[in-house]
Design a protein around this motif. Structure first.
Motif, short mmCIF file in Angstrom:
data_model
loop_
_atom_site.label_atom_id
_atom_site.label_comp_id
_atom_site.label_asym_id
_atom_site.label_seq_id
_atom_site.Cartn_x
_atom_site.Cartn_y
_atom_site.Cartn_z
N GLY A 141 -16.02 2.59 24.29
CA GLY A 141 -15.02 2.28 23.28
C GLY A 141 -15.58 2.46 21.88
O GLY A 141 -14.88 2.32 20.89
N ARG A 142 -16.88 2.77 21.82
CA ARG A 142 -17.55 2.95 20.51
C ARG A 142 -18.18 4.34 20.40
O ARG A 142 -18.31 4.88 19.30
CB ARG A 142 -18.69 1.92 20.34
CG ARG A 142 -18.31 0.48 20.56
CD ARG A 142 -17.63 -0.16 19.36
NE ARG A 142 -18.47 -0.25 18.18
CZ ARG A 142 -19.47 -1.12 17.99
NH1 ARG A 142 -19.76 -2.00 18.94
NH2 ARG A 142 -20.15 -1.15 16.87
N VAL A 143 -18.64 4.88 21.55
CA VAL A 143 -19.25 6.21 21.57
C VAL A 143 -18.63 7.00 22.73
O VAL A 143 -18.04 6.39 23.63
CB VAL A 143 -20.79 6.14 21.76
CG1 VAL A 143 -21.45 5.40 20.63
CG2 VAL A 143 -21.16 5.49 23.09
N THR A 144 -18.76 8.32 22.71
CA THR A 144 -18.10 9.10 23.77
C THR A 144 -19.08 10.02 24.49
O THR A 144 -20.13 10.37 23.96
CB THR A 144 -16.98 9.99 23.19
OG1 THR A 144 -17.57 10.96 22.31
CG2 THR A 144 -15.94 9.18 22.44
N TYR A 145 -18.71 10.37 25.71
CA TYR A 145 -19.46 11.35 26.51
C TYR A 145 -18.47 12.43 26.94
O TYR A 145 -17.26 12.18 27.01
CB TYR A 145 -20.05 10.67 27.76
CG TYR A 145 -20.74 9.36 27.45
CD1 TYR A 145 -22.00 9.35 26.85
CD2 TYR A 145 -20.13 8.14 27.72
CE1 TYR A 145 -22.63 8.15 26.53
CE2 TYR A 145 -20.75 6.94 27.41
CZ TYR A 145 -22.00 6.94 26.81
OH TYR A 145 -22.61 5.76 26.50
N PRO A 146 -18.97 13.63 27.28
CA PRO A 146 -18.04 14.68 27.69
C PRO A 146 -17.32 14.34 29.00
O PRO A 146 -17.83 13.55 29.80
CB PRO A 146 -18.96 15.90 27.93
CG PRO A 146 -20.29 15.54 27.37
CD PRO A 146 -20.38 14.06 27.30
N ILE A 147 -16.19 14.92 29.21
CA ILE A 147 -15.42 14.93 30.47
C ILE A 147 -14.72 13.61 30.81
O ILE A 147 -14.27 13.43 31.93
CB ILE A 147 -16.26 15.42 31.69
CG1 ILE A 147 -17.42 16.31 31.27
CG2 ILE A 147 -15.39 16.20 32.69
CD1 ILE A 147 -18.32 16.78 32.39
N THR A 148 -14.68 12.67 29.86
CA THR A 148 -13.94 11.44 30.15
C THR A 148 -13.05 11.09 28.94
O THR A 148 -12.92 9.91 28.56
CB THR A 148 -14.89 10.25 30.44
OG1 THR A 148 -15.97 10.30 29.51
CG2 THR A 148 -15.44 10.30 31.83
N SER A 149 -12.43 12.11 28.37
CA SER A 149 -11.71 11.91 27.10
C SER A 149 -10.60 10.87 27.21
O SER A 149 -10.39 10.07 26.30
CB SER A 149 -11.13 13.23 26.61
OG SER A 149 -10.27 13.78 27.59
N ILE A 150 -9.88 10.86 28.32
CA ILE A 150 -8.72 9.96 28.42
C ILE A 150 -9.18 8.51 28.56
O ILE A 150 -8.59 7.60 27.99
CB ILE A 150 -7.80 10.38 29.59
CG1 ILE A 150 -7.33 11.82 29.41
CG2 ILE A 150 -6.60 9.45 29.70
CD1 ILE A 150 -6.64 12.09 28.08
N TYR A 151 -10.27 8.31 29.32
CA TYR A 151 -10.83 6.95 29.42
C TYR A 151 -11.24 6.46 28.03
O TYR A 151 -10.90 5.35 27.62
CB TYR A 151 -12.03 6.96 30.36
CG TYR A 151 -12.74 5.62 30.48
CD1 TYR A 151 -12.12 4.54 31.11
CD2 TYR A 151 -14.02 5.42 29.96
CE1 TYR A 151 -12.76 3.30 31.23
CE2 TYR A 151 -14.66 4.20 30.07
CZ TYR A 151 -14.03 3.14 30.71
OH TYR A 151 -14.67 1.93 30.82
#
Ligand SMILES: NC(=O)c1ccc[n+]([C@@H]2O[C@H](COP(=O)([O-])OP(=O)(O)OC[C@H]3O[C@@H](n4cnc5c(N)ncnc54)[C@H](OP(=O)(O)O)[C@@H]3O)[C@@H](O)[C@H]2O)c1
Length: 274
Positions: free
Chosen positions: A136-146
């Protein structure tokens, strides 16, 4: 008087560990889940009420709160824990998958809060704990909708943390990192069948496995949730897990583009020209 917590998604993982933690610490526990008929451990505890609640169904939420109050008289804290992930590239995600995950991860907590807030306002107290994620603060590839659901839940909750202060209601966010539960195994996979992303997914998973080594136990997260429920203050965020701390520390110590470059080098080095 014994305090009472209502927790969503207590059939497994963080939710179940949290129910057991509050119970161990002497609280009454309203342990809610979609299929209570499958539960045996929590059902046998004294001062625990196992009751059906599907966060996609307002009636089941209202009913669980009513049952909980009938049994214990009052609710002091709510833990919005139920949630899941969709895994796969955005382009291959269907409208239905997007609607359902928002309906659970974001609208679910909203429904629970709409139901409990009149009671918390009336009693001039109550603790809300929304379980988001490091994601909820940083992102990783392939889970955009989560990430979209958890970023939204973060923003929503941060706003409540201003709005509910006049009523003596504490609003908190617990942000677990990778946690050893059935979460990854239960991930819904995007259903489009375009193989254009196959290599990207393969490389992404390889890089994820290489770097995703700092996994927490559900009990560690439960312990943090209990702290958030009982420290009696207006602290908003409770990051938990070595990986959460690692990524947040980097995010906060360098400028925005340097951070994005760092993540690209970590997770998609195959596609960079440097
Ligand atoms: N594990 C991780 O790495 C991780 C990391 C960061 C954040 N989180 C967050 O932590 C929370 C708990 O996940 P977990 O790791 O404990 O995974 P989990 O073991 O899969 O537990 C998820 C729980 O959510 C419940 N659930 C799903 N949809 C629901 C609905 N519509 N209504 C009510 N309950 C529902 C599941 O119930 P059923 O048994 O009925 O499916 C289950 O009890 C989630 O919000 C997740 O996003 C997990």
């Amino acid at each position: 008087m014994k305090k009472t917590v209502l927790i969503t998604g207590t059939s497994s993982g963080i939710g179940k560990a949290t129910a057991l933690e509050f119970h161990r610490k002497g609280w009454n526990v309203i342990a809610t889940m979609r299929s209570p008929e499958k539960e045996s451990e929590l059902t046998n505890l004294e001062n625990a009420l196992v009751v059906a609640l599907d966060v996609q169904n307002q009636e089941s939420i209202d009913n669980a709160i009513e049952e909980g109050i009938k049994k214990f008289g009052k609710i002091d804290a709510i833990v919005n824990n139920a949630g899941y992930t969709v895994f796969g590239p955005f382009e291959l995600t269907t409208d239905d998958q997007i609607s359902r995950i928002f309906d659970t991860n974001l609208y679910g907590p909203m429904r629970v809060l709409r139901s409990i807030l009149p009671l918390f306002r009336e009693q001039k107290s109550g603790v809300i704990i929304n379980v988001t994620s490091a994601g909820g603060r940083v992102t990783y590839p392939i889970t955009s909708i989560y990430h979209a659901t958890k970023f939204a839940l973060e923003g929503f909750t941060e706003t409540l943390a201003y709005e509910l202060i006049p009523f003596g209601i504490q609003t908190k966010i617990v942000e677990p990192g990778s946690t050893a539960t059935k979460f990854v195994g239960s991930a819904e996979i995007t259903t489009g069948d375009n193989p254009i992303y196959d290599e990207f997914i393969h490389n992404g998973l390889k890089n994820w496995e290489k770097h995703d080594t700092l996994t927490s136990s559900p009990e560690t997260i439960a312990d943090k949730i209990f702290t958030a429920a009982t420290d009696n203050n207006y602290v908003l965020r409770y990051p938990v897990g070595e990986d959460t701390e690692f990524y947040l520390a980097i995010r906060q110590s360098i400028d925005d583009q340097s951070y994005v470059d760092f993540m690209r080098n970590r997770f998609i080095p195959e596609y960079l020209n440097n």
